[in-house]
Design a protein around this motif. Structure first.
Motif, PDB file in Angstrom:
ATOM      1  N   SER A 119       0.830  -1.194   0.000  1.00  0.00           N
ATOM      2  CA  SER A 119       0.000   0.000   0.000  1.00  0.00           C
ATOM      3  C   SER A 119       0.868   1.248   0.000  1.00  0.00           C
ATOM      4  CB  SER A 119      -0.912   0.016   1.230  1.00  0.00           C
ATOM      5  OG  SER A 119      -1.532   1.276   1.343  1.00  0.00           O
ATOM      6  N   GLU A 120       0.885   1.931  -1.111  1.00  0.00           N
ATOM      7  CA  GLU A 120       1.660   3.173  -1.223  1.00  0.00           C
ATOM      8  C   GLU A 120       1.178   4.201  -0.201  1.00  0.00           C
ATOM      9  OE1 GLU A 120       4.513   5.842  -2.529  1.00  0.00           O
ATOM     10  OE2 GLU A 120       4.327   3.741  -3.054  1.00  0.00           O
ATOM     11  N   VAL A 121      -0.134   4.269   0.012  1.00  0.00           N
ATOM     12  CA  VAL A 121      -0.694   5.230   0.962  1.00  0.00           C
ATOM     13  C   VAL A 121      -0.202   4.935   2.377  1.00  0.00           C
ATOM     14  CG1 VAL A 121      -2.827   6.068   2.026  1.00  0.00           C
ATOM     15  CG2 VAL A 121      -2.724   5.708  -0.446  1.00  0.00           C
ATOM     16  N   ALA A 122      -0.244   3.661   2.778  1.00  0.00           N
ATOM     17  CA  ALA A 122       0.211   3.292   4.123  1.00  0.00           C
ATOM     18  C   ALA A 122       1.690   3.621   4.303  1.00  0.00           C
ATOM     19  CB  ALA A 122      -0.044   1.814   4.388  1.00  0.00           C
ATOM     20  N   TYR A 123       2.489   3.311   3.279  1.00  0.00           N
ATOM     21  CA  TYR A 123       3.913   3.613   3.358  1.00  0.00           C
ATOM     22  C   TYR A 123       4.145   5.118   3.485  1.00  0.00           C
ATOM     23  CZ  TYR A 123       8.846   3.938   2.347  1.00  0.00           C
ATOM     24  OH  TYR A 123      10.181   4.239   2.441  1.00  0.00           O
ATOM     25  N   GLN A 124       3.453   5.906   2.685  1.00  0.00           N
ATOM     26  CA  GLN A 124       3.639   7.353   2.718  1.00  0.00           C
ATOM     27  C   GLN A 124       3.187   7.947   4.052  1.00  0.00           C
ATOM     28  OE1 GLN A 124       5.486   9.037   0.724  1.00  0.00           O
ATOM     29  NE2 GLN A 124       5.742   7.347  -0.692  1.00  0.00           N
ATOM     30  N   VAL A 125       2.102   7.429   4.606  1.00  0.00           N
ATOM     31  CA  VAL A 125       1.641   7.907   5.925  1.00  0.00           C
ATOM     32  C   VAL A 125       2.714   7.612   6.975  1.00  0.00           C
ATOM     33  CG1 VAL A 125      -0.025   7.478   7.779  1.00  0.00           C
ATOM     34  CG2 VAL A 125      -0.826   7.834   5.433  1.00  0.00           C
ATOM     35  N   LEU A 126       3.262   6.406   6.944  1.00  0.00           N
ATOM     36  CA  LEU A 126       4.313   6.061   7.904  1.00  0.00           C
ATOM     37  C   LEU A 126       5.569   6.897   7.662  1.00  0.00           C
ATOM     38  CD1 LEU A 126       5.119   4.328  10.287  1.00  0.00           C
ATOM     39  CD2 LEU A 126       5.845   2.568   8.677  1.00  0.00           C
ATOM     40  N   ARG A 127       5.891   7.153   6.408  1.00  0.00           N
ATOM     41  CA  ARG A 127       7.066   7.968   6.082  1.00  0.00           C
ATOM     42  C   ARG A 127       6.902   9.391   6.612  1.00  0.00           C
ATOM     43  NH1 ARG A 127       9.185  11.276   2.233  1.00  0.00           N
ATOM     44  NH2 ARG A 127       7.238  11.407   1.070  1.00  0.00           N
ATOM     45  N   VAL A 128       5.740   9.983   6.420  1.00  0.00           N
ATOM     46  CA  VAL A 128       5.483  11.338   6.921  1.00  0.00           C
ATOM     47  C   VAL A 128       5.542  11.350   8.459  1.00  0.00           C
ATOM     48  CG1 VAL A 128       3.723  13.148   7.123  1.00  0.00           C
ATOM     49  CG2 VAL A 128       4.219  12.119   4.899  1.00  0.00           C
ATOM     50  N   ALA A 129       4.969  10.329   9.076  1.00  0.00           N
ATOM     51  CA  ALA A 129       5.048  10.231  10.542  1.00  0.00           C
ATOM     52  C   ALA A 129       6.507  10.148  10.985  1.00  0.00           C
ATOM     53  CB  ALA A 129       4.264   9.018  11.035  1.00  0.00           C
ATOM     54  N   GLY A 180      12.909   8.124  31.787  1.00  0.00           N
ATOM     55  CA  GLY A 180      11.626   7.603  31.321  1.00  0.00           C
ATOM     56  C   GLY A 180      11.347   7.952  29.874  1.00  0.00           C
ATOM     57  N   GLY A 181      11.839   9.096  29.450  1.00  0.00           N
ATOM     58  CA  GLY A 181      11.631   9.520  28.069  1.00  0.00           C
ATOM     59  C   GLY A 181      12.479   8.736  27.079  1.00  0.00           C
ATOM     60  N   GLY A 182      13.517   8.098  27.553  1.00  0.00           N
ATOM     61  CA  GLY A 182      14.388   7.321  26.671  1.00  0.00           C
ATOM     62  C   GLY A 182      13.654   6.181  25.992  1.00  0.00           C
ATOM     63  N   PHE A 183      12.835   5.468  26.757  1.00  0.00           N
ATOM     64  CA  PHE A 183      12.083   4.360  26.177  1.00  0.00           C
ATOM     65  C   PHE A 183      11.127   4.869  25.106  1.00  0.00           C
ATOM     66  CE2 PHE A 183       8.478   1.528  25.777  1.00  0.00           C
ATOM     67  CZ  PHE A 183       9.101   0.310  25.583  1.00  0.00           C
ATOM     68  N   ARG A 184      10.372   5.906  25.452  1.00  0.00           N
ATOM     69  CA  ARG A 184       9.409   6.461  24.490  1.00  0.00           C
ATOM     70  C   ARG A 184      10.112   6.971  23.238  1.00  0.00           C
ATOM     71  NH1 ARG A 184       7.498   8.285  29.250  1.00  0.00           N
ATOM     72  NH2 ARG A 184       8.384  10.341  28.965  1.00  0.00           N
ATOM     73  N   ALA A 185      11.236   7.650  23.427  1.00  0.00           N
ATOM     74  CA  ALA A 185      11.972   8.190  22.279  1.00  0.00           C
ATOM     75  C   ALA A 185      12.451   7.059  21.366  1.00  0.00           C
ATOM     76  CB  ALA A 185      13.154   9.027  22.761  1.00  0.00           C
ATOM     77  N   GLY A 186      13.055   6.032  21.939  1.00  0.00           N
ATOM     78  CA  GLY A 186      13.536   4.902  21.144  1.00  0.00           C
ATOM     79  C   GLY A 186      12.410   4.179  20.430  1.00  0.00           C
ATOM     80  N   LEU A 187      11.319   3.960  21.142  1.00  0.00           N
ATOM     81  CA  LEU A 187      10.167   3.273  20.556  1.00  0.00           C
ATOM     82  C   LEU A 187       9.567   4.083  19.410  1.00  0.00           C
ATOM     83  CD1 LEU A 187       8.194   0.878  20.666  1.00  0.00           C
ATOM     84  CD2 LEU A 187       6.838   2.218  22.282  1.00  0.00           C
ATOM     85  N   LEU A 188       9.346   5.375  19.636  1.00  0.00           N
ATOM     86  CA  LEU A 188       8.766   6.230  18.590  1.00  0.00           C
ATOM     87  C   LEU A 188       9.630   6.282  17.341  1.00  0.00           C
ATOM     88  CD1 LEU A 188       7.304   9.385  20.381  1.00  0.00           C
ATOM     89  CD2 LEU A 188       6.117   7.828  18.845  1.00  0.00           C
ATOM     90  N   VAL A 189      10.920   6.426  17.543  1.00  0.00           N
ATOM     91  CA  VAL A 189      11.833   6.529  16.407  1.00  0.00           C
ATOM     92  C   VAL A 189      11.767   5.271  15.545  1.00  0.00           C
ATOM     93  CG1 VAL A 189      14.304   6.474  15.857  1.00  0.00           C
ATOM     94  CG2 VAL A 189      13.412   8.259  17.309  1.00  0.00           C
ATOM     95  N   ASN A 190      11.717   4.099  16.170  1.00  0.00           N
ATOM     96  CA  ASN A 190      11.703   2.871  15.373  1.00  0.00           C
ATOM     97  C   ASN A 190      10.318   2.501  14.858  1.00  0.00           C
ATOM     98  OD1 ASN A 190      14.366   2.391  15.099  1.00  0.00           O
ATOM     99  ND2 ASN A 190      14.515   0.845  16.675  1.00  0.00           N
ATOM    100  N   LEU A 191       9.271   2.813  15.587  1.00  0.00           N
ATOM    101  CA  LEU A 191       7.928   2.528  15.081  1.00  0.00           C
ATOM    102  C   LEU A 191       7.577   3.414  13.896  1.00  0.00           C
ATOM    103  CD1 LEU A 191       5.683   1.896  18.216  1.00  0.00           C
ATOM    104  CD2 LEU A 191       6.612   0.227  16.592  1.00  0.00           C
ATOM    105  N   ALA A 192       8.099   4.631  13.880  1.00  0.00           N
ATOM    106  CA  ALA A 192       7.791   5.575  12.798  1.00  0.00           C
ATOM    107  C   ALA A 192       8.802   5.488  11.661  1.00  0.00           C
ATOM    108  CB  ALA A 192       7.751   6.995  13.349  1.00  0.00           C
TER     109      ALA A 192
END
Length: 191
Positions: A65-75, A100-112
């Motif tokens: 899905s190009e749309v799904a990929y682009q949404v994730l890329r923009v995120a 505490g912010g380290g976990f969230r930062a690492g998770l967000l960076v890799n999920l997005a």
């Protein structure tokens, strides 16, 4: 399945610096050992999500899905730019406020990170025979997370030993901010 080749490839790929490394440096400098370990846990949780998705065949949907990929890329662009701008222009917190912010930062960076998702679905299947079960792919996914974790723990250990020197200068914070913004811009302009 060539397990030795898989382990070697996983280790070599873990060594390539990227968004995770930049985030780990930033959090290590800001929060010391505790923040570094929390960031590694967040990064690897994100890797585990994409690895499991690849093992189950779910991340193929992202590629299809190009749309799904682009949404994730923009995120991903937004997340990287947000962290980069905060590193450059934000108020620098005390070390105990960043663990505490380290976990969230690492998770967000890799999920997005859409590249991580695409990489997972192209990397893991190379090491199993055609028609292999989801269990075989999930086992490789878990092994990939272990190898990646070991590498990032080595980096975290090195960084926390140097953190006293690095904290004396906000230069590393600024450099990691520029790196995160640069990676965000690169992700934005890539197709």
């Amino acid at each position: 399945m060539d397990l030795a080749a898989f382990l070697l490839a996983s280790f070599l790929l873990a060594m390539v610096p990227g968004v995770g490394t930049a985030m780990l440096v930033r959090q290590s400098v800001r929060g010391g050992r505790r923040a570094a370990l929390a960031t590694v846990a967040g990064l690897e949780s994100g890797v585990a999500v994409w690895a499991a998705a690849a093992g189950l065949g779910l991340s193929v949907l992202l590629v299809a899905s190009e749309v799904a990929y682009q949404v994730l890329r923009v995120a991903g662009v937004v997340v990287l730019l947000w962290f980069g701008v905060r590193a450059l222009f934000g108020r620098h917190r005390e070390p105990d406020e960043t663990a505490g912010g380290g976990f969230r930062a690492g998770l967000l960076v890799n999920l997005a990170n859409p590249k991580l998702a695409v990489f997972a679905i192209s990397f893991l299947p190379q090491f199993v025979p055609p028609g292999a079960s989801h269990a075989a792919l999930l086992a490789l996914a878990a092994l990939w997370v272990v190898v990646d974790t070991i590498w990032y723990l080595l980096i975290a250990t090195l960084l926390t030993r140097l953190v006293g020197i690095l904290r004396k200068s906000s230069l590393v914070e600024r450099i990691s901010g520029v790196a995160l913004i640069g990676l965000g811009v690169r992700l934005a302009v890539e197709g």
